[in-house]
Scaffold this motif. Sequence first.
Motif, PDB file in Angstrom:
ATOM      1  N   PRO A 187       0.830  -1.097   0.043  1.00  9.28           N
ATOM      2  CA  PRO A 187      -0.115   0.096   0.006  1.00  9.28           C
ATOM      3  C   PRO A 187       0.790   1.207  -0.064  1.00  9.28           C
ATOM      4  CG  PRO A 187       0.220  -0.866   2.083  1.00  9.28           C
ATOM      5  CD  PRO A 187       0.953  -1.719   1.246  1.00  9.28           C
ATOM      6  N   VAL A 188       0.428   2.480  -0.209  1.00 10.97           N
ATOM      7  CA  VAL A 188       1.106   3.493  -0.142  1.00 10.97           C
ATOM      8  C   VAL A 188       0.704   4.182   0.966  1.00 10.97           C
ATOM      9  CG1 VAL A 188       1.180   5.992  -1.530  1.00 10.97           C
ATOM     10  CG2 VAL A 188       0.678   4.008  -2.879  1.00 10.97           C
ATOM     11  N   THR A 189       1.983   4.446   1.802  1.00 14.49           N
ATOM     12  CA  THR A 189       2.094   5.182   2.953  1.00 14.49           C
ATOM     13  C   THR A 189       1.690   6.602   2.781  1.00 14.49           C
ATOM     14  OG1 THR A 189       3.868   3.580   3.946  1.00 14.49           O
ATOM     15  CG2 THR A 189       3.502   5.763   4.984  1.00 14.49           C
ATOM     16  N   ARG A 190       0.831   6.935   3.510  1.00 15.42           N
ATOM     17  CA  ARG A 190       0.500   8.453   3.070  1.00 15.42           C
ATOM     18  C   ARG A 190       0.343   9.383   4.247  1.00 15.42           C
ATOM     19  NH1 ARG A 190      -0.272   9.854  -1.902  1.00 15.42           N
ATOM     20  NH2 ARG A 190      -1.765   8.017  -2.310  1.00 15.42           N
ATOM     21  N   LEU A 191       0.239   8.669   5.669  1.00 18.71           N
ATOM     22  CA  LEU A 191      -0.099   9.558   6.747  1.00 18.71           C
ATOM     23  C   LEU A 191       0.503   8.920   8.011  1.00 18.71           C
ATOM     24  CD1 LEU A 191      -2.070  11.771   7.760  1.00 18.71           C
ATOM     25  CD2 LEU A 191      -4.032  10.134   7.953  1.00 18.71           C
ATOM     26  N   ILE A 192       0.816   9.873   8.835  1.00 22.61           N
ATOM     27  CA  ILE A 192       1.397   9.518  10.100  1.00 22.61           C
ATOM     28  C   ILE A 192       0.283  10.157  11.027  1.00 22.61           C
ATOM     29  CG2 ILE A 192       3.102   9.584  12.115  1.00 22.61           C
ATOM     30  CD1 ILE A 192       5.049  10.006   9.671  1.00 22.61           C
ATOM     31  N   THR A 193      -0.116   9.383  12.152  1.00 27.17           N
ATOM     32  CA  THR A 193      -1.035  10.249  13.214  1.00 27.17           C
ATOM     33  C   THR A 193      -0.310  10.020  14.502  1.00 27.17           C
ATOM     34  OG1 THR A 193      -2.563   8.376  13.648  1.00 27.17           O
ATOM     35  CG2 THR A 193      -3.104   9.566  11.898  1.00 27.17           C
TER      36      THR A 193
END
Length: 347
Positions: free
Chosen positions: A130-136
């Motif tokens: 998958p494409v890593t998009r976000l960190i929370t």
Amino acid sequence: MQIVDLRSDTVTLPTEAMRRAMTEAVVGDDVYGEDPTVNHLQELGAELTGKEAALFLPSGTMGNLVAVLAHCGRGDEVILGNKAHTFLYEAGGISALGGVHSCQLPNQQDGTMLLDDIRAAIRPDEAHHPVTRLITLENTHNRCGGVALTPEYTRAVGDLAQERGLLLHMDGARIFNAAVSLGVTAQVLAAPADSITFCLSKGLCAPVGSVLCGSKAFIHQAHRIRKQLGGGMRQAGILAAAGIVALETMIDRLAEDHARAKRLAQGLAEIPGMVLDPGTPFTNMIFTGLSESVRLDTREVAQRMDEHGIRVGVVGKRRFRLVLHYWIDDAGVERAVQAFADVLSLA
Ligand code: TLP
């Protein structure tokens, strides 16, 4: 008997000033953007977090969901902590409703994820992944004891995100507790993040609502997603009015809750059978357990505490969470200590 409710700061009732503001609120249809009170709350929220724009939402859960959906497409991946509220307690909404995949990294005791773990989790550009998009991030971190993430740590994660072309969202449900305890502004804590959600209905005592903040373009997108999820509210100014009172008058006093949490922890530490988590409390929460010498489990202890008019949060067979808030005064703290002493002396 007056109840001392330590289960959460979500149990807080609105203050008299909030009830008055709610009755007098000038309202309009917020789905058309025509509710002046909602608009004012959103302007305040944006200003306090140092973002361009903001959006009023029914809950923190919806705030985080809308943020993740606005940042990620279906099949994208978000990196979050294995003790994050979004991972543990939001009913898997980001996956169920957004098709967003999650990569859970171990949360350290101080609420952080190791920078090396984050680096290693970012996926290479390859068809299998998958494409890593976000960190929370979560600040304060609920399941890590209500600990506040420092501006330095948040900045380091923000820099890493930027370097790798990722976005950063902050679940700042209790960002003002963090700000007050660290002696910095929420703006400083939120600066490295592309978006932040904060809650009005926890320590700040408003009856309902959270605010999502970010760039104008992000909030434009978030507005559409809120509508898709059925979260567009009409004369929501009635609720926003309480939120304005919360932001204008309830932030600085959070220090009182932190001080009472310390006093309660000191009292509990004296009671045989009570084993406080190391360092607790960091802000307005105490995490504490029962020693092996106590025969009863936490549910049974909680039931007996109820008979003394003290409600406590059970977060495991041997662990409690106790949360201080506006509606618990010094006498309430004393009563809670006495009740625990009485219950555990017989347990
Ligand atoms: N937390 C609640 C429970 O859901 C556990 C509580 O009693 O603490 N982020 C964080 C860090 C939270 O602690 C919460 C609520 C939320 C988001 C969700 O907020 P709401 O309840 O408004 O959806």
